[in-house]
Design a protein around this motif. Structure first.
Motif, PDB file in Angstrom:
ATOM      1  N   ARG A   1     113.799 -45.095  82.492  1.00 50.20           N
ATOM      2  CA  ARG A   1     114.675 -43.951  82.719  1.00 50.20           C
ATOM      3  C   ARG A   1     113.991 -42.923  83.627  1.00 50.20           C
ATOM      4  NH1 ARG A   1     116.617 -41.564  77.368  1.00 50.20           N
ATOM      5  NH2 ARG A   1     114.395 -41.008  77.199  1.00 50.20           N
ATOM      6  N   ILE A   2     112.683 -42.723  83.413  1.00 51.02           N
ATOM      7  CA  ILE A   2     111.943 -41.798  84.272  1.00 51.02           C
ATOM      8  C   ILE A   2     111.996 -42.261  85.720  1.00 51.02           C
ATOM      9  CG2 ILE A   2     109.650 -40.895  84.813  1.00 51.02           C
ATOM     10  CD1 ILE A   2     109.015 -40.996  81.850  1.00 51.02           C
ATOM     11  N   LEU A   3     111.832 -43.569  85.924  1.00 52.65           N
ATOM     12  CA  LEU A   3     111.872 -44.122  87.274  1.00 52.65           C
ATOM     13  C   LEU A   3     113.227 -43.877  87.922  1.00 52.65           C
ATOM     14  CD1 LEU A   3     110.640 -45.826  89.553  1.00 52.65           C
ATOM     15  CD2 LEU A   3     111.461 -47.863  88.361  1.00 52.65           C
ATOM     16  N   ALA A   4     114.306 -44.167  87.186  1.00 54.54           N
ATOM     17  CA  ALA A   4     115.648 -43.991  87.740  1.00 54.54           C
ATOM     18  C   ALA A   4     115.921 -42.531  88.070  1.00 54.54           C
ATOM     19  CB  ALA A   4     116.683 -44.517  86.753  1.00 54.54           C
ATOM     20  N   VAL A   5     115.580 -41.635  87.150  1.00 55.07           N
ATOM     21  CA  VAL A   5     115.826 -40.213  87.372  1.00 55.07           C
ATOM     22  C   VAL A   5     114.968 -39.691  88.519  1.00 55.07           C
ATOM     23  CG1 VAL A   5     115.633 -37.905  86.369  1.00 55.07           C
ATOM     24  CG2 VAL A   5     116.554 -39.779  85.001  1.00 55.07           C
ATOM     25  N   SER A   6     113.725 -40.158  88.587  1.00 53.33           N
ATOM     26  CA  SER A   6     112.834 -39.711  89.649  1.00 53.33           C
ATOM     27  C   SER A   6     113.369 -40.084  91.026  1.00 53.33           C
ATOM     28  CB  SER A   6     111.442 -40.321  89.453  1.00 53.33           C
ATOM     29  OG  SER A   6     110.588 -39.995  90.532  1.00 53.33           O
TER      30      SER A   6
ATOM     31  N   LEU B   1     109.138 -33.801  86.216  1.00 55.93           N
ATOM     32  CA  LEU B   1     109.552 -32.903  85.137  1.00 55.93           C
ATOM     33  C   LEU B   1     110.981 -33.172  84.677  1.00 55.93           C
ATOM     34  CD1 LEU B   1     107.953 -29.590  86.439  1.00 55.93           C
ATOM     35  CD2 LEU B   1     107.309 -30.838  84.366  1.00 55.93           C
ATOM     36  N   LEU B   2     111.858 -33.461  85.623  1.00 60.09           N
ATOM     37  CA  LEU B   2     113.250 -33.728  85.257  1.00 60.09           C
ATOM     38  C   LEU B   2     113.427 -35.111  84.644  1.00 60.09           C
ATOM     39  CD1 LEU B   2     115.194 -32.180  88.274  1.00 60.09           C
ATOM     40  CD2 LEU B   2     114.903 -31.245  85.983  1.00 60.09           C
ATOM     41  N   GLY B   3     112.492 -36.019  84.914  1.00 64.38           N
ATOM     42  CA  GLY B   3     112.630 -37.373  84.389  1.00 64.38           C
ATOM     43  C   GLY B   3     111.968 -37.598  83.049  1.00 64.38           C
ATOM     44  N   ARG B   4     111.085 -36.693  82.609  1.00 65.63           N
ATOM     45  CA  ARG B   4     110.310 -36.944  81.395  1.00 65.63           C
ATOM     46  C   ARG B   4     111.014 -36.607  80.076  1.00 65.63           C
ATOM     47  NH1 ARG B   4     107.431 -32.784  79.194  1.00 65.63           N
ATOM     48  NH2 ARG B   4     105.688 -34.136  78.625  1.00 65.63           N
ATOM     49  N   PRO B   5     112.049 -35.758  80.022  1.00 67.16           N
ATOM     50  CA  PRO B   5     112.668 -35.466  78.718  1.00 67.16           C
ATOM     51  C   PRO B   5     113.188 -36.728  78.019  1.00 67.16           C
ATOM     52  CG  PRO B   5     113.381 -33.875  80.340  1.00 67.16           C
ATOM     53  CD  PRO B   5     112.665 -34.946  81.100  1.00 67.16           C
ATOM     54  N   ARG B   6     113.008 -36.797  76.712  1.00 68.98           N
ATOM     55  CA  ARG B   6     113.517 -37.914  75.915  1.00 68.98           C
ATOM     56  C   ARG B   6     114.954 -37.590  75.506  1.00 68.98           C
ATOM     57  NH1 ARG B   6     108.082 -37.176  74.289  1.00 68.98           N
ATOM     58  NH2 ARG B   6     106.810 -39.081  74.371  1.00 68.98           N
ATOM     59  N   ARG B   7     115.876 -37.899  76.386  1.00 68.99           N
ATOM     60  CA  ARG B   7     117.268 -37.512  76.153  1.00 68.99           C
ATOM     61  C   ARG B   7     118.205 -38.575  76.698  1.00 68.99           C
ATOM     62  NH1 ARG B   7     119.944 -31.759  78.134  1.00 68.99           N
ATOM     63  NH2 ARG B   7     122.101 -32.216  77.526  1.00 68.99           N
ATOM     64  N   LYS B   8     119.149 -38.995  75.886  1.00 65.92           N
ATOM     65  CA  LYS B   8     120.136 -39.970  76.333  1.00 65.92           C
ATOM     66  C   LYS B   8     121.101 -39.299  77.320  1.00 65.92           C
ATOM     67  CE  LYS B   8     120.083 -42.849  72.161  1.00 65.92           C
ATOM     68  NZ  LYS B   8     120.894 -43.414  71.056  1.00 65.92           N
ATOM     69  N   GLY B   9     121.554 -40.089  78.274  1.00 61.87           N
ATOM     70  CA  GLY B   9     122.476 -39.547  79.265  1.00 61.87           C
ATOM     71  C   GLY B   9     121.812 -38.652  80.290  1.00 61.87           C
ATOM     72  N   LEU B  10     120.475 -38.711  80.355  1.00 66.61           N
ATOM     73  CA  LEU B  10     119.742 -37.835  81.269  1.00 66.61           C
ATOM     74  C   LEU B  10     120.086 -38.124  82.723  1.00 66.61           C
ATOM     75  CD1 LEU B  10     117.571 -35.647  81.632  1.00 66.61           C
ATOM     76  CD2 LEU B  10     115.846 -37.476  81.674  1.00 66.61           C
ATOM     77  N   PHE B  11     120.206 -39.395  83.068  1.00 65.74           N
ATOM     78  CA  PHE B  11     120.487 -39.755  84.467  1.00 65.74           C
ATOM     79  C   PHE B  11     121.815 -39.152  84.919  1.00 65.74           C
ATOM     80  CE2 PHE B  11     122.196 -42.394  87.847  1.00 65.74           C
ATOM     81  CZ  PHE B  11     121.100 -42.572  88.681  1.00 65.74           C
ATOM     82  N   GLY B  12     122.844 -39.308  84.113  1.00 66.36           N
ATOM     83  CA  GLY B  12     124.156 -38.769  84.473  1.00 66.36           C
ATOM     84  C   GLY B  12     124.141 -37.258  84.565  1.00 66.36           C
ATOM     85  N   LEU B  13     123.425 -36.611  83.652  1.00 63.07           N
ATOM     86  CA  LEU B  13     123.342 -35.155  83.662  1.00 63.07           C
ATOM     87  C   LEU B  13     122.661 -34.651  84.929  1.00 63.07           C
ATOM     88  CD1 LEU B  13     123.748 -32.493  82.111  1.00 63.07           C
ATOM     89  CD2 LEU B  13     121.479 -32.853  81.088  1.00 63.07           C
TER      90      LEU B  13
END
Length: 287
Positions: free
Chosen positions: A9-14, A134-146
């Motif tokens: 998830r961190i990779l995708a968000v990053s 920083l934006l990719g590290r939170p442990r939160r579902k739906g983070l990518f969409g947010l």
């Protein structure tokens, strides 16, 4: 129990954040260019196609940087936080990103880059990649969409705000200076030996002026144009973008000259080859 860190998830968000940052830079760059002299690349087909190609390169580069810098920095910052503070903390991320990037900075300096350039590049890159981490590290579902929704809103919002500021002239958009026929009279030079001399009686003399190339018309001929003829001036009907200086010199076939520059220091220019390529042949007034 605390949710396990998802590096996928961190990779995708990053990658997403780096792409959004690049798009934001493009938007700001376009808005800035609209306020500068001769933003001739804007609105062209070539520019649009280049931008589409760049987005793919940015996504690939974002993936590489995320794998080589962001993921190691997040893992290392977690480790440092747990060892030193007993828990992972976001404050360790920026300095860790800077440390991970340090070998590249050293390599660039050894390769001959100026120290100031290395430090500036290292600082900007650290800031850009730190935001992604920083934006990719939170442990939160739906983070990518947010992040996708809010990040897109930021980019679009800044684009709309900038467009509004330019439209309302709060940020003045560039316009060519307004000139008259009397302003054209005199000698104009390409600073490479070519010149055009406009007389008040409508005569014009060319010496070594580059002319449109023969054949496919995609480049200027090496051989210059020289001779005498006549010239005309057309004022813009709606704004200063429509100002034209026409020349009729036997054997030259020169297209109309457009006006650029700034008040008190005008320029005459024409496109070289396809206007979408944004290549200009410019003349400065010398007397």
């Amino acid at each position: 129990m605390e949710e396990k860190r998802s590096y996928g998830r961190i990779l995708a968000v990053s990658v997403l954040v780096l792409w959004l940052e690049a798009m934001l830079a493009v938007v700001i760059g376009v808005l800035y260019a609209l306020t500068r002299e001769l933003p001739h690349f804007l609105g062209s087909t070539t520019a649009v196609m280049s931008l589409l190609a760049v987005t793919k390169v940015v996504a690939l580069l974002g993936l590489v940087l995320s794998l080589l810098v962001v993921l190691p920095a997040v893992a290392l910052s977690d480790l440092l936080g747990r060892v030193i503070g007993g828990r992972d903390a976001w404050g360790w991320v920026p300095p860790t990103v800077g440390v991970v990037l340090s070998p590249l900075a050293v390599w660039a300096r050894a390769g001959g880059w100026e120290t100031s350039t290395v430090l500036a590049t290292w600082g900007v890159t650290t800031a850009v990649l730190s935001v992604a981490a920083l934006l990719g590290r939170p442990r939160r579902k739906g983070l990518f969409g947010l992040v996708a929704k809010r990040g897109t809103a930021v980019v679009v919002g800044i684009g709309l705000l900038g467009s509004f500021l330019i439209w309302t002239e709060i940020l003045p958009k560039y316009r060519p200076p307004s000139i008259t026929r009397a302003d054209v009279v005199g000698t104009w030079s390409d600073n490479r030996g070519g010149r055009l001399t406009f007389e008040a009686d409508g005569r014009v003399t060319a010496g070594g002026i580059s002319r449109p190339g023969l054949g496919d018309g995609t480049s200027d001929a090496v051989q210059g144009c020289s001779g005498s003829g006549t010239w005309t001036f057309t004022a813009g009907r709606r704004n200063t973008w429509g100002q034209r200086v026409g020349t009729s010199i036997p054997g030259c076939g020169l297209p109309d000259w457009r006006v650029a520059g700034k008040p008190g220091s005008p320029q005459l220019y024409r496109y070289v080859g396809d206007p979408d390529d944004g290549q200009l042949y410019e003349l400065d007034k010398r007397g």
